[in-house]
Scaffold this motif. Structure first.
Motif: not given
Length: 342
Positions: A124-134, A144-152, A313-315
């Motif tokens: 919502h705040q456009r704080r990040v361009d993507g995240v790493v999941l562990l 699925a949540v990240l896909e819906a949020l359009s976050l790589d 980052v490449q993605k």
């Protein structure tokens, strides 16, 4: 009086060369509108004065934040004692910073739902361009949540799903064979497996792998779940049926669990490695300096994190497609005193 910044800028370079800031900008960003000779002159001067691009300005021009997010569902104090996650985080940061991105880390204690709340706020705040999941679970809803949020996002693990993501996988099947064969070769006839939370898919996979391999090789197997702490290793060892074989070995999911099991064995006067073997799935300085030192799998967690950060980052930059995968090489077993021959 505020201090004047000594950092070279497009404006200062233009003034020093006696040309317009627009010409400097075109030359530095490899845009048309300047001659080859002028571009070379500007670039040479920029190198001489130590000019570097402003990451915030670059991100603004790209329409991105310039940040990569990592949420850890952990107590920060507990995590500070956990070498594996510290190494993975360092690897992610090394890769993202090399590409001009900043790593934004958040700790939460309420579980994956709190983690998802952070993802929603970041998006919502456009704080990040993507995240790493562990630490993915068997039925993990975070992708699925990240896909819906359009976050790589990049996954560190063996997750398979319909989302558009990249991942780094580990060679757990090969690593399990390495561990079991080592135990048999050293004369142990049973496997007592102490893991982290069984909700994690990688812990279930390791348990299934060891159980199957032990059955194939005719040795007993017992599993006790816990957490990635010294106390958990101590209590899991105390709870386990150590009479499953005449000379069993303990296989732990982390070096901290291994230390706990070692302390419990010492408290009961059990000789390691004579009466009981011990192998950790994670290697670290802790495993090396503990007495007796602990045989462990060197899985190169820093390299795992670096690969995940680099893929993400490449993605984000559109240089690789979703589905791109890096397979981590099989671990190297480091034999130490905890499985030494008598």
């Amino acid at each position: 009086m505020p201090r004047k910044s000594s950092r070279p800028t497009v404006t200062t370079i233009a003034r020093e060369l006696g040309i317009s800031p627009a010409t400097v900008s075109y030359a530095l960003n490899d845009k048309p509108g300047v001659s080859a000779a002028m571009r070379a002159r500007v670039l040479e001067h920029a190198r001489a004065v130590g000019w570097t691009p402003h990451s915030g300005a670059q991100a603004l021009r790209r329409g991105r934040s310039g940040n990569i997010g990592l949420v850890l569902v952990r107590d920060p104090e507990e995590l500070s004692r956990e070498p594996f996650y510290s190494a993975v985080t360092a690897g992610i940061e090394a890769a993202t910073s090399a590409h001009g991105f900043e790593l934004l880390i958040r700790f939460v204690r309420g579980g994956v739902d709190d983690e998802v709340d952070v993802f929603r706020a970041w998006a919502h705040q456009r704080r990040v361009d993507g995240v790493v999941l562990l630490d993915l679970a068997e039925s993990d809803h975070r992708p699925a949540v990240l896909e819906a949020l359009s976050l790589d996002f990049a996954v560190l693990g063996h997750y398979v799903g319909p989302e558009d993501f990249v991942k780094v996988t580990t060679a757990e099947a090969d690593d399990a064979v390495t561990v079991v064969d080592h135990l048999i070769e050293r004369g142990y006839d049973g496997c007592l497996q102490l893991t982290g939370p069984f909700a994690y898919a990688h812990e279930r996979r390791r348990r299934e792998l060891l159980h199957r391999l032990c059955a194939q090789r005719g040795i007993e197997h017992l599993h006790v779940p816990g957490t990635y702490t010294v106390d958990s290793g101590f209590h899991a060892f105390e709870q386990a049926d150590r009479a499953l074989s005449s000379r069993p070995a303990v296989v732990t999911s982390s070096d901290l669990i291994a230390v706990g099991a070692l302390r419990a064995a010492a408290a009961r006067g059990i000789n390691v490695p004579g009466d009981l073997g011990l192998v950790s799935w994670d290697d670290s300085l802790i495993a090396e300096v503990t007495s007796p030192s602990v045989t462990a799998l060197s899985r190169r967690p820093f390299d795992m994190g670096r690969s995940a950060g680099d893929l993400l980052v490449q993605k984000i930059e559109g240089r690789i497609p979703g589905g791109s995968t890096v397979e981590n090489a099989p671990a190297t077993l480091i034999p130490r005193d905890s499985t030494a021959r008598g």
